[in-house]
Design a protein around this motif. Structure first.
Motif, PDB file in Angstrom:
ATOM      1  N   UNK A 108     -89.563 -52.600  92.869  1.00 39.90           N
ATOM      2  CA  UNK A 108     -88.714 -53.310  93.337  1.00 39.90           C
ATOM      3  C   UNK A 108     -87.241 -53.081  92.869  1.00 39.90           C
ATOM      4  N   UNK A 109     -86.481 -52.567  93.502  1.00 37.53           N
ATOM      5  CA  UNK A 109     -84.827 -52.226  92.820  1.00 37.53           C
ATOM      6  C   UNK A 109     -83.894 -53.024  93.879  1.00 37.53           C
ATOM      7  N   UNK A 110     -83.437 -53.932  93.425  1.00 41.41           N
ATOM      8  CA  UNK A 110     -82.316 -54.715  94.218  1.00 41.41           C
ATOM      9  C   UNK A 110     -83.048 -55.219  95.303  1.00 41.41           C
ATOM     10  N   UNK A 111     -82.567 -54.800  96.614  1.00 41.23           N
ATOM     11  CA  UNK A 111     -83.392 -55.453  97.868  1.00 41.23           C
ATOM     12  C   UNK A 111     -84.250 -54.461  98.466  1.00 41.23           C
ATOM     13  N   UNK A 112     -84.609 -53.195  97.719  1.00 43.02           N
ATOM     14  CA  UNK A 112     -85.673 -52.445  98.258  1.00 43.02           C
ATOM     15  C   UNK A 112     -86.878 -52.233  97.451  1.00 43.02           C
ATOM     16  N   UNK A 113     -87.926 -52.249  98.405  1.00 43.79           N
ATOM     17  CA  UNK A 113     -89.231 -52.224  97.856  1.00 43.79           C
ATOM     18  C   UNK A 113     -89.898 -50.994  98.221  1.00 43.79           C
ATOM     19  N   UNK A 114     -90.135 -50.102  97.187  1.00 48.80           N
ATOM     20  CA  UNK A 114     -90.633 -48.633  97.337  1.00 48.80           C
ATOM     21  C   UNK A 114     -92.266 -48.857  97.248  1.00 48.80           C
ATOM     22  N   UNK A 115     -92.687 -48.092  98.092  1.00 45.64           N
ATOM     23  CA  UNK A 115     -94.337 -48.159  97.862  1.00 45.64           C
ATOM     24  C   UNK A 115     -94.785 -46.734  98.151  1.00 45.64           C
ATOM     25  N   UNK A 116     -95.783 -46.140  97.203  1.00 40.30           N
ATOM     26  CA  UNK A 116     -96.191 -44.919  96.969  1.00 40.30           C
ATOM     27  C   UNK A 116     -97.301 -44.578  95.976  1.00 40.30           C
ATOM     28  N   UNK A 117     -97.219 -43.318  95.859  1.00 38.61           N
ATOM     29  CA  UNK A 117     -98.063 -42.929  94.753  1.00 38.61           C
ATOM     30  C   UNK A 117     -97.551 -42.043  93.734  1.00 38.61           C
ATOM     31  N   UNK A 118     -96.365 -41.393  93.922  1.00 44.48           N
ATOM     32  CA  UNK A 118     -95.822 -40.728  92.969  1.00 44.48           C
ATOM     33  C   UNK A 118     -95.257 -41.507  91.828  1.00 44.48           C
ATOM     34  N   UNK A 119     -94.821 -40.711  90.708  1.00 47.92           N
ATOM     35  CA  UNK A 119     -94.253 -41.463  89.316  1.00 47.92           C
ATOM     36  C   UNK A 119     -92.733 -41.805  89.768  1.00 47.92           C
ATOM     37  N   UNK A 120     -92.134 -40.987  90.474  1.00 51.80           N
ATOM     38  CA  UNK A 120     -90.763 -41.216  90.873  1.00 51.80           C
ATOM     39  C   UNK A 120     -90.643 -42.201  92.215  1.00 51.80           C
ATOM     40  N   UNK A 121     -91.178 -43.276  92.399  1.00 49.42           N
ATOM     41  CA  UNK A 121     -90.973 -44.050  93.643  1.00 49.42           C
ATOM     42  C   UNK A 121     -89.761 -43.911  94.373  1.00 49.42           C
ATOM     43  N   UNK A 122     -88.831 -44.013  93.698  1.00 49.40           N
ATOM     44  CA  UNK A 122     -87.562 -44.122  94.287  1.00 49.40           C
ATOM     45  C   UNK A 122     -87.102 -43.010  95.005  1.00 49.40           C
ATOM     46  N   UNK A 123     -87.466 -41.811  94.554  1.00 48.90           N
ATOM     47  CA  UNK A 123     -87.224 -40.606  95.353  1.00 48.90           C
ATOM     48  C   UNK A 123     -88.254 -40.164  96.328  1.00 48.90           C
ATOM     49  N   UNK A 124     -89.700 -40.289  95.951  1.00 50.23           N
ATOM     50  CA  UNK A 124     -90.616 -40.079  96.797  1.00 50.23           C
ATOM     51  C   UNK A 124     -91.604 -41.074  97.189  1.00 50.23           C
ATOM     52  N   UNK A 125     -91.010 -42.204  97.450  1.00 49.33           N
ATOM     53  CA  UNK A 125     -92.033 -43.438  97.940  1.00 49.33           C
ATOM     54  C   UNK A 125     -92.473 -42.941  99.315  1.00 49.33           C
ATOM     55  N   UNK A 126     -93.748 -43.234  99.723  1.00 51.01           N
ATOM     56  CA  UNK A 126     -94.186 -43.406 101.040  1.00 51.01           C
ATOM     57  C   UNK A 126     -93.621 -43.974 101.937  1.00 51.01           C
ATOM     58  N   UNK A 127     -93.302 -45.340 101.580  1.00 48.85           N
ATOM     59  CA  UNK A 127     -92.515 -46.237 102.331  1.00 48.85           C
ATOM     60  C   UNK A 127     -91.589 -46.894 101.606  1.00 48.85           C
TER      61      UNK A 127
END
Length: 168
Positions: A108-127
Motif C-alpha cells: 500500500x503506497x499512498x492511495x494505491x494498493x498493489x497486488x501481485x507476485x513479483x518483488x517489485x510490486x509497484x512496477x510489476x503488480x498483477x493488479x
C-alpha cells in the motif's frame, strides 16, 4: 566543601541520565503509511463487486449475500502477504464448503494498493487498485479493467469497485 561538590556532580549525572532516557528521539513516530497499513491488516469479507461504466455509474453488481455459500475472505498480513479465500457452492462429506486459497503479495503506497507476485510490486503488480475508503470497518477499492478482464465483462464495463467489511 568537598561534600557539596560531590553532591553537585552526582546531581548533574542523575539529571543527565534522566533527560537522556526521556529524549523525544526515542518516541515512536507512526507515519501515515504505517497507519494505513495497520488499518488494512486483518480479515476482510467481500460485500459486493460492482461493474462501473466510463462515467463511474454502477451497471452491474454481484452481492455476496445473494449466493448460497460463504463470501470471499481476504486477509492482509504483515510482511506484505495476503491470502484470498474463495468458496464454492459444493460441500465435502463433512459439510464444509470447498474453497480455494490464493496467496499473493501486497503493498500500500499512498492511495494505491498493489497486488501481485513479483518483488517489485509497484512496477510489476498483477493488479493496481485505487483505495477509495479505508477505515476500521470498510475497504473500498477500484481499478480499471485490463486485457485479462475483457472476456469476463461486457464492453460497457470500464472498471470494477470492490467493497469489503472488516471481520477481524
Amino acid at each position: 566543601m568537598k561534600k557539596q561538590t560531590l553532591f553537585s556532580i552526582l546531581l548533574a549525572m542523575m539529571l543527565t541520565a534522566t533527560f537522556t532516557a526521556c529524549s523525544s528521539s526515542d518516541d515512536v513516530q507512526v507515519t501515515e503509511a504505517g497507519k494505513s497499513n495497520s488499518l488494512l491488516m486483518g480479515k476482510w469479507e467481500l460485500i459486493t463487486k460492482q461493474e462501473l461504466d466510463k462515467k463511474g455509474d454502477v451497471i452491474g453488481e454481484d452481492l455476496s449475500n445473494s449466493h448460497n455459500y460463504p463470501a470471499q475472505i481476504t486477509e492482509y498480513h504483515k510482511q506484505g502477504i495476503t491470502i484470498q479465500t474463495d468458496f464454492s457452492s459444493q460441500k465435502d462429506k463433512q459439510g464444509n464448503y470447498f474453497n480455494e486459497r490464493s496467496p499473493r503479495q501486497w503493498e500500500l503506497i499512498g492511495t494505491k494498493l498493489y497486488l501481485g507476485i513479483s518483488k517489485s510490486l509497484e512496477q510489476k503488480a498483477d493488479q493496481v487498485y485505487d483505495v477509495k475508503v479505508l477505515d476500521r470497518g470498510q475497504l473500498v477499492i477500484e481499478r480499471k479493467l485490463d486485457q485479462y478482464d475483457i472476456a469476463k465483462y461486457s464492453s460497457n464495463v470500464s472498471s470494477i469497485r470492490i467493497i469489503y467489511k472488516k471481520v477481524l
